[in-house]
Design a protein around this motif. Structure first.
Motif, mmCIF file in Angstrom:
data_model
loop_
_atom_site.group_PDB
_atom_site.id
_atom_site.type_symbol
_atom_site.label_atom_id
_atom_site.label_comp_id
_atom_site.label_asym_id
_atom_site.label_seq_id
_atom_site.Cartn_x
_atom_site.Cartn_y
_atom_site.Cartn_z
ATOM 1 N N ASP A 32 21.779 -3.424 -2.848
ATOM 2 C CA ASP A 32 21.383 -2.632 -1.683
ATOM 3 C C ASP A 32 20.259 -3.353 -0.948
ATOM 4 O OD1 ASP A 32 20.554 -0.794 0.180
ATOM 5 O OD2 ASP A 32 20.474 0.902 -1.212
ATOM 6 N N TYR A 33 20.601 -4.075 0.122
ATOM 7 C CA TYR A 33 19.596 -4.835 0.856
ATOM 8 C C TYR A 33 18.637 -3.923 1.614
ATOM 9 C CZ TYR A 33 21.876 -9.343 -0.051
ATOM 10 O OH TYR A 33 22.385 -10.480 -0.650
ATOM 11 N N GLU A 34 19.047 -2.712 1.931
ATOM 12 C CA GLU A 34 18.114 -1.784 2.568
ATOM 13 C C GLU A 34 17.023 -1.362 1.583
ATOM 14 O OE1 GLU A 34 20.567 0.489 6.041
ATOM 15 O OE2 GLU A 34 21.106 1.017 3.978
ATOM 16 N N LEU A 35 17.384 -1.181 0.318
ATOM 17 C CA LEU A 35 16.387 -0.884 -0.707
ATOM 18 C C LEU A 35 15.466 -2.083 -0.907
ATOM 19 C CD1 LEU A 35 15.289 0.998 -2.892
ATOM 20 C CD2 LEU A 35 16.997 0.049 -4.466
ATOM 21 N N GLU A 36 16.036 -3.280 -0.898
ATOM 22 C CA GLU A 36 15.211 -4.484 -1.004
ATOM 23 C C GLU A 36 14.237 -4.577 0.161
ATOM 24 O OE1 GLU A 36 15.604 -9.376 -1.047
ATOM 25 O OE2 GLU A 36 17.357 -8.145 -1.513
ATOM 26 N N ALA A 37 14.714 -4.215 1.360
ATOM 27 C CA ALA A 37 13.840 -4.252 2.535
ATOM 28 C C ALA A 37 12.651 -3.310 2.364
ATOM 29 C CB ALA A 37 14.629 -3.879 3.792
ATOM 30 N N ARG A 38 12.890 -2.124 1.807
ATOM 31 C CA ARG A 38 11.784 -1.188 1.590
ATOM 32 C C ARG A 38 10.779 -1.765 0.598
ATOM 33 N NH1 ARG A 38 16.003 2.659 1.945
ATOM 34 N NH2 ARG A 38 16.191 2.940 -0.313
ATOM 35 N N SER A 39 11.280 -2.387 -0.461
ATOM 36 C CA SER A 39 10.380 -3.002 -1.435
ATOM 37 C C SER A 39 9.575 -4.132 -0.795
ATOM 38 C CB SER A 39 11.179 -3.541 -2.625
ATOM 39 O OG SER A 39 11.861 -2.502 -3.304
ATOM 40 N N GLN A 40 10.239 -4.944 0.011
ATOM 41 C CA GLN A 40 9.543 -6.064 0.643
ATOM 42 C C GLN A 40 8.476 -5.569 1.603
ATOM 43 O OE1 GLN A 40 12.006 -9.303 1.731
ATOM 44 N NE2 GLN A 40 10.563 -10.200 3.178
ATOM 45 N N ARG A 41 8.774 -4.491 2.331
ATOM 46 C CA ARG A 41 7.775 -3.938 3.246
ATOM 47 C C ARG A 41 6.559 -3.414 2.481
ATOM 48 N NH1 ARG A 41 12.612 -1.826 6.590
ATOM 49 N NH2 ARG A 41 12.490 -3.093 8.483
ATOM 50 N N GLU A 42 6.800 -2.831 1.304
ATOM 51 C CA GLU A 42 5.687 -2.342 0.489
ATOM 52 C C GLU A 42 4.841 -3.515 -0.012
ATOM 53 O OE1 GLU A 42 6.798 0.622 -2.502
ATOM 54 O OE2 GLU A 42 8.556 1.104 -1.274
ATOM 55 N N PHE A 43 5.495 -4.591 -0.434
ATOM 56 C CA PHE A 43 4.756 -5.781 -0.839
ATOM 57 C C PHE A 43 3.980 -6.361 0.341
ATOM 58 C CE2 PHE A 43 6.918 -6.051 -4.917
ATOM 59 C CZ PHE A 43 6.051 -6.818 -5.690
ATOM 60 N N ALA A 44 4.637 -6.448 1.487
ATOM 61 C CA ALA A 44 3.987 -7.025 2.669
ATOM 62 C C ALA A 44 2.751 -6.226 3.054
ATOM 63 C CB ALA A 44 4.977 -7.090 3.825
ATOM 64 N N ALA A 45 2.833 -4.903 2.953
ATOM 65 C CA ALA A 45 1.674 -4.067 3.273
ATOM 66 C C ALA A 45 0.547 -4.294 2.266
ATOM 67 C CB ALA A 45 2.080 -2.593 3.283
ATOM 68 N N GLY A 46 0.906 -4.434 0.985
ATOM 69 C CA GLY A 46 -0.104 -4.629 -0.045
ATOM 70 C C GLY A 46 -0.807 -5.970 0.047
ATOM 71 N N TYR A 47 -0.129 -6.971 0.607
ATOM 72 C CA TYR A 47 -0.707 -8.311 0.700
ATOM 73 C C TYR A 47 -0.932 -8.753 2.147
ATOM 74 C CZ TYR A 47 0.046 -8.857 -4.294
ATOM 75 O OH TYR A 47 -0.011 -8.697 -5.658
ATOM 76 N N GLN A 48 -1.033 -7.811 3.045
ATOM 77 C CA GLN A 48 -1.256 -8.152 4.458
ATOM 78 C C GLN A 48 -2.567 -8.917 4.617
ATOM 79 O OE1 GLN A 48 -1.302 -4.795 7.079
ATOM 80 N NE2 GLN A 48 -0.993 -6.018 8.913
ATOM 81 N N ASN A 49 -2.490 -10.055 5.281
ATOM 82 C CA ASN A 49 -3.664 -10.908 5.543
ATOM 83 C C ASN A 49 -4.341 -11.393 4.259
ATOM 84 O OD1 ASN A 49 -3.369 -10.522 8.379
ATOM 85 N ND2 ASN A 49 -4.468 -8.578 8.224
ATOM 86 N N ASP A 50 -3.590 -11.456 3.157
ATOM 87 C CA ASP A 50 -4.169 -11.920 1.897
ATOM 88 C C ASP A 50 -4.357 -13.435 1.944
ATOM 89 O OD1 ASP A 50 -4.666 -10.962 -1.077
ATOM 90 O OD2 ASP A 50 -3.620 -12.890 -1.190
ATOM 91 N N PRO A 51 -5.469 -13.955 1.444
ATOM 92 C CA PRO A 51 -5.708 -15.398 1.503
ATOM 93 C C PRO A 51 -4.919 -16.201 0.479
ATOM 94 C CG PRO A 51 -7.531 -14.304 0.383
ATOM 95 C CD PRO A 51 -6.629 -13.219 0.898
ATOM 96 N N GLU A 52 -4.247 -15.516 -0.478
ATOM 97 C CA GLU A 52 -3.555 -16.243 -1.540
ATOM 98 C C GLU A 52 -2.046 -16.011 -1.579
ATOM 99 O OE1 GLU A 52 -6.697 -16.774 -5.104
ATOM 100 O OE2 GLU A 52 -5.878 -14.750 -4.904
ATOM 101 N N ILE A 53 -1.595 -14.812 -1.222
ATOM 102 C CA ILE A 53 -0.182 -14.447 -1.341
ATOM 103 C C ILE A 53 0.370 -14.115 0.038
ATOM 104 C CG2 ILE A 53 1.477 -12.912 -2.448
ATOM 105 C CD1 ILE A 53 -0.137 -14.573 -4.434
ATOM 106 N N PHE A 54 1.545 -14.671 0.360
ATOM 107 C CA PHE A 54 2.188 -14.381 1.645
ATOM 108 C C PHE A 54 3.558 -13.764 1.408
ATOM 109 C CE2 PHE A 54 5.249 -15.746 4.934
ATOM 110 C CZ PHE A 54 4.724 -15.031 6.012
ATOM 111 N N VAL A 55 3.792 -12.609 2.026
ATOM 112 C CA VAL A 55 5.081 -11.929 1.969
ATOM 113 C C VAL A 55 5.608 -11.823 3.396
ATOM 114 C CG1 VAL A 55 6.303 -9.820 1.355
ATOM 115 C CG2 VAL A 55 4.407 -10.618 -0.063
#
Length: 450
Positions: free
Chosen positions: A213-236
Motif C-alpha cells: 500500500d503506497y498510500e500507507l507508505e506515503a503517510r509513514s514518510q510524511r510522519e518521518f519527514a515532519a519528525g526530521y524537518q530541517n534536521d542537520p543529520e537526517i534527510f527525508v
C-alpha cells in the motif's frame, strides 16, 4: 490473462530448482570445516556458482523472493570470509538491481494510478528505471507542479522526483514466492548454519499488505519527514503524491551506502555508521516509528553530509518510543547487576516465569554483545560480528546452550530484527563512532554507565 498460470508455474519451477541444483553442487564440493559456524562448506568455485544462480533467480522473480534476498544480504558480514566472499557481490546486487518492467507496462500503471493525463504532472519522465527493488521500481522524473494529495501545500515547481511504480501482480507474487521459499531451508542453512528462515518468512508474510500500500507508505514518510524537518543529520524527502501503486517523492542525490561499503573512505564509513545509528535510535522518539528495512539500498550519504532515507514501506509503529526496558536492561547489564537483568528479562517474557536460569551466565552471554556500548568509541567490524555469531551459534559454546533457554517475545521480534540488520550494516561499513553517547541521548531507560 491466459498466461498467468504459465508464469506462476515458471516462477515455482525456478524456485524449486534452486535447492536441487545446490544439493548437487554440495555433494561434489563437500568437505571443508569451519569452526563455530558451519559444519561443512563447499568450495569457493561452487559457492560462486550457487551465488550467481541465487541472484539470477531471486532477481528475476522480484516479489517475496527478492525481498527475502535483500533481508539476507545485510547479514553477510556475520559469515566466515571463505563463505561470505562469493555471496557478497551477488546479494548486494539485490539491494538496488533487478530486471526492469517493460516501458508499456510502466505507462499503463501510471495511467491507472494517476489518471490518463499522468504526463501533465511531469516536465520529464525517464522510462529507464534508476533502481529496482522487491515490489516496485523507481524512475527519475521532473515534477511540473505543486504537490497534490493529503498534506500537500504550495511548493516550488519543476524539481527532480523519484516515481516508484509497483510491479503488476506484486501481491500475488509475494505470497507465492514466500510459500515456495520455505523449500530453501537446506540451502540457506549451508550458507548460515543455525539460521531459521521460518520466523523471517512469517514476518515478511504478515507485512505484505502494508508494504503493498503506497498510500500507507506515503503517510509513514510524511510522519518521518515532519519528525526530521530541517534536521542537520537526517534527510527525508517530501511526498508529492501517492496512489495505491504509485508513489512520487523528492529525489535524493547522494552516494548509496552499497558504494560506500565497497569503495568508501574511512571518513565516509564512519559518518554513515554514526548517522545510521542515530536514525535507528532517534526515530521512535521523534516520530513514533522505527524504520524497519535497514538494508544499504535505502540510504544515501548526501553531499552536505546528511543521511538520506528513501524507503518507508516497512515501519514499526512505536507510539511510546522504544520500550523503556531495553535501555534499562542494557544499563543494568553494563553495570554488572546480573540479578536485576534476569528479573527484567522475566518481566518482559524473555525468560519464562518458572524456568531456573544462572544470572551470572546470562550476564556472560549478553556482555560481549554490548561491547560497543562499554567504551566511548567503538569500531564495528566483520571480524567482531563473526566472533559473536560463532560464539552464539556453536553448539559447543556455553552461550549457545544458554541462548536456548531464552525466548523472544512477539512484541520485540521486529525491534530485534531491525537492530540485528542495522548492526549488520555497521559491520559491513566497519564504522567507528561514539555509539554509547547516541544511546544515552535517544534510548529511554538508559543512563550514563557508572
Amino acid at each position: 490473462m491466459t498466461d498467468i498460470p504459465r508464469r506462476a508455474v515458471s516462477r515455482t519451477a525456478k524456485l524449486a530448482a534452486l535447492p536441487l541444483g545446490f544439493a548437487g553442487r554440495t555433494v561434489l564440493g563437500m568437505g571443508k570445516r569451519v569452526t563455530g559456524l558451519a559444519q561443512e562448506v563447499i568450495s569457493a568455485e561452487i559457492q560462486q556458482r550457487t551465488a550467481e544462480q541465487l541472484f539470477s533467480v531471486l532477481g528475476q522473480l522480484k516479489g517475496g523472493a527478492m525481498k527475502f534476498g535483500q533481508a539476507l544480504s545485510v547479514f553477510e558480514a556475520a559469515l566466515p570470509e571463505e563463505i561470505a566472499a562469493p555471496y557478497r557481490q551477488a546479494l548486494t546486487k539485490l539491494q538496488e538491481a533487478a530486471p526492469p518492467l517493460p516501458v508499456a507496462t510502466v505507462h499503463r500503471v501510471l495511467a491507472e494510478q494517476l489518471g490518463p493525463d499522468w504526463r501533465t504532472h511531469f516536465v520529464e519522465f525517464d522510462d529507464i528505471p534508476a533502481a529496482a527493488a522487491s515490489i516496485g521500481q523507481v524512475h527519475r522524473a521532473v515534477w511540473k507542479g505543486p504537490a497534490i494529495g493529503p498534506g500537500a501545500g504550495r511548493r516550488r515547481a519543476a524539481r527532480p522526483v523519484a516515481v516508484k511504480v509497483q510491479y503488476p501482480g506484486a501481491g500475488d507474487a509475494l505470497l507465492a514466492d514466500l510459500k515456495q521459499l520455505s523449500r530453501l531451508g537446506t540451502m540457506f542453512r549451508a550458507i548460515q548454519p543455525g539460521l531459521d528462515i521460518k520466523p523471517l518468512l512469517a514476518e515478511l508474510r504478515a507485512r505484505i499488505t502494508e508494504e503493498l500500500d503506497y498510500e500507507l507508505e506515503a503517510r509513514s514518510q510524511r510522519e518521518f519527514a515532519a519528525g526530521y524537518q530541517n534536521d542537520p543529520e537526517i534527510f527525508v524527502p517530501e511526498v508529492l503524491t501517492a496512489a495505491p501503486k504509485v508513489l512520487v517523492t523528492g529525489w535524493v542525490e547522494g552516494t548509496p551506502l552499497a558504494e560506500i561499503i565497497r569503495d568508501g573512505t574511512e571518513e565516509q564509513r564512519d559518518a554513515a555508521g554514526r548517522l545510521m545509528a542515530t536514525l535507528h535510535l532517534s526515530a521512535p522518539m521523534r516520530t513514533g516509528l522505527l524504520h524497519a528495512d535497514p538494508h544499504p539500498g535505502n540510504f544515501r550519504l548526501l553531499p552536505d553530509g546528511r543521511l538520506g532515507v528513501i524507503d518507508f514501506g516497512a515501519v514499526a509503529r512505536l507510539p511510546g518510543g522504544t520500550p523503556e526496558p531495553i535501555g534499562r536492561l542494557i544499563r543494568l547489564a553494563l553495570n554488572g547487576d546480573a540479578e536485576a537483568v534476569v528479573a527484567g528479562l522475566r518481566a518482559e517474557g524473555f525468560v519464562k516465569p518458572d524456568d531456573p536460569i544462572d544470572a551470572e551466565a546470562v550476564l556472560d552471554y549478553v556482555l560481549p554483545m554490548l561491547e560497543p556500548l562499554s567504551v566511548d568509541e567503538f569500531r564495528f567490524t566483520r571480524a567482531w560480528l563473526r566472533r559473536e555469531a560463532a560464539r552464539i551459534a556453536n553448539p559447543r559454546s556455553p552461550a549457545y546452550q544458554l541462548g536456548r533457554q531464552l525466548n523472544l517475545p512477539p512484541s520485540y521480534l521486529l525491534i530485534h530484527r531491525v537492530t540485528l540488520g542495522s548492526i549488520g550494516v555497521l559491520c559491513q561499513l566497519e564504522a567507528a563512532a561514539p555509539y554509547r553517547s547516541i544511546i544515552e541521548r535517544w534510548l529511554p531507560g538508559f543512563a550514563p554507565v557508572v
